[in-house]
Write an enzyme that holds these catalytic residues in place. Structure first.
Site, PDB file in Angstrom:
ATOM      1  N   LYS A 199      -5.184   0.196   8.908  1.00 45.84           N
ATOM      2  CA  LYS A 199      -4.256  -0.037   7.792  1.00 45.84           C
ATOM      3  C   LYS A 199      -2.925  -0.554   8.315  1.00 45.84           C
ATOM      4  CE  LYS A 199      -6.635   3.227   4.838  1.00 45.84           C
ATOM      5  NZ  LYS A 199      -6.828   4.605   4.405  1.00 45.84           N
ATOM      6  N   GLN A 236      -3.672  10.146   4.401  1.00 48.22           N
ATOM      7  CA  GLN A 236      -5.070   9.948   4.769  1.00 48.22           C
ATOM      8  C   GLN A 236      -5.868  11.234   4.532  1.00 48.22           C
ATOM      9  OE1 GLN A 236      -6.449   6.929   5.868  1.00 48.22           O
ATOM     10  NE2 GLN A 236      -8.360   8.041   5.554  1.00 48.22           N
ATOM     11  N   ASP A 289      -2.757   4.589  -3.569  1.00 50.01           N
ATOM     12  CA  ASP A 289      -4.178   4.969  -3.544  1.00 50.01           C
ATOM     13  C   ASP A 289      -4.712   5.223  -4.956  1.00 50.01           C
ATOM     14  OD1 ASP A 289      -5.629   4.980  -1.209  1.00 50.01           O
ATOM     15  OD2 ASP A 289      -4.874   6.928  -0.522  1.00 50.01           O
TER      16      ASP A 289
END
Ligand code: NDP
Length: 298
Positions: free
Chosen positions: A55, A99, A122
């Site tokens: 990422k 994460q 997200d």
């Protein structure tokens, strides 16, 4: 019947990343700063370390500033919440991604709830799930949004098509089903308690497999000509003499390709879309924070 067309997520994702890169450069020139994504990794899960590294690299390649926060596995919930609060206040940070999975003892829902919904790139915050559910603009989880982009690119108008989503997780199955309903498909959501799954899948013009079971969906479950999107990423046990097993999806790819009209491979299908959409969502967040409308064509 001819072999199914391959839906090449890698090529689509590269093109999306290039569009994001161009729009990020234009934003930087206008705003005097790059869009920024903060990625928080707690602990040393090897797969998570790979994802976070990927990422960061993808951000930099697209002209998005990447702020990595790597914390030890024994980080307290209070310390993690205070970092998130700092990132919520930080004007250089447009998107915040924590994460998952988090180490045991940290409450994932409490952590997601602490993220400012307008930085929740997200799309996991209940506010964004609610916005999606009632049809308001908000952040949509990256993997289902990426699947939707591939589907629209392949099929155009989805109105009236029968779609089956296998899997009902908050990050893939449920938002995927919602996106399909919003696109006027007729949607069935299947899960581990579904009866006669093969018969249900056989009715579908669109099959989305998000289960996590290697090659569960067989060719004779698929309606001839259907479009098959395989979200699953499963590693098989290694063959003799090999260190690592092959990656396969939830669909038995080789045989399904003989029946389907179009199908995503694993790897190289949905996987590359997830990070590309994350970059896209970060760019959209930056525009929102700057009071600009979302860039078009992304
Ligand atoms: P979850 O484990 O959260 O959900 C799996 C779903 O599959 C559940 O709803 C479960 O049903 C259902 N299921 C399990 N077994 C069966 C069965 N035998 N028949 C029908 N349904 C079943 O997984 P995720 O949604 O997080 O991920 C799904 C897959 O997608 C995984 O392989 C994951 O690695 C992959 N993935 C890939 C991404 C990418 O970037 N390509 C991103 C995210 C995930 P129930 O609810 O009843 O338990």
């Amino acid at each position: 019947m001819p072999e199914a067309a391959l839906i090449d997520g890698k090529v689509f994702a590269e093109a999306l990343r290039a569009r994001v890169g161009a729009a990020a450069a234009a934003f930087a020139q206008w705003a005097g700063r790059r869009p920024g994504l903060a990625v928080v990794l707690v602990g040393e899960d090897p797969a998570s370390q790979v994802y976070v590294g990927a990422k960061g690299k993808a951000c930099e390649a697209a002209g998005i500033a990447s702020f990595e926060h790597r914390l030890p596995a024994d980080t307290s919930e209070a310390a993690l919440l205070s970092l998130i609060e700092r990132l919520n206040q930080d004007e250089a940070v447009d998107g915040i991604l924590v994460q998952m999975p988090l180490p045991q003892g940290l409450d994932e829902q409490a952590i997601i709830a602490a993220i400012n919904p307008d930085k929740d790139v997200d799309g996991f915050h209940v506010i964004n799930a609610g916005r999606l559910s009632v049809g308001q603009a908000g952040f949509i989880p990256c993997t289902p949004l990426g699947c939707m982009m591939l589907l629209k690119d392949r099929l155009g108008d989805l109105s009236g098509l029968d779609a089956v989503v296998i899997g009902r997780s908050n990050i893939v199955g449920k938002p995927m089903a919602q996106l399909l309903v919003d696109a006027n498909a007729t949607v069935t959501i299947a899960h581990s308690r579904t009866k006669n799954l093969a018969d249900i899948v056989r009715r579908a013009d669109i099959v989305i497999a998000a289960v996590g079971r290697p090659e569960m969906i067989r060719a004779d479950w698929i309606k001839p000509g259907a479009t098959v999107i395989d979200v699953g990423i499963n590693r098989l046990p290694p063959e003799p003499g090999k260190e690592r097993g092959r990656l396969v999806g939830d669909v038995a790819f080789a045989e399904a390709r003989e029946v389907a009209g179009a199908i995503t491979p694993v790897p190289g299908g949905v996987g590359p879309m997830t990070i590309a959409v994350l970059l896209r969502n970060t760019l959209v967040a930056a525009h929102g924070h700057a009071g600009l409308p979302a860039p078009e064509g992304l």
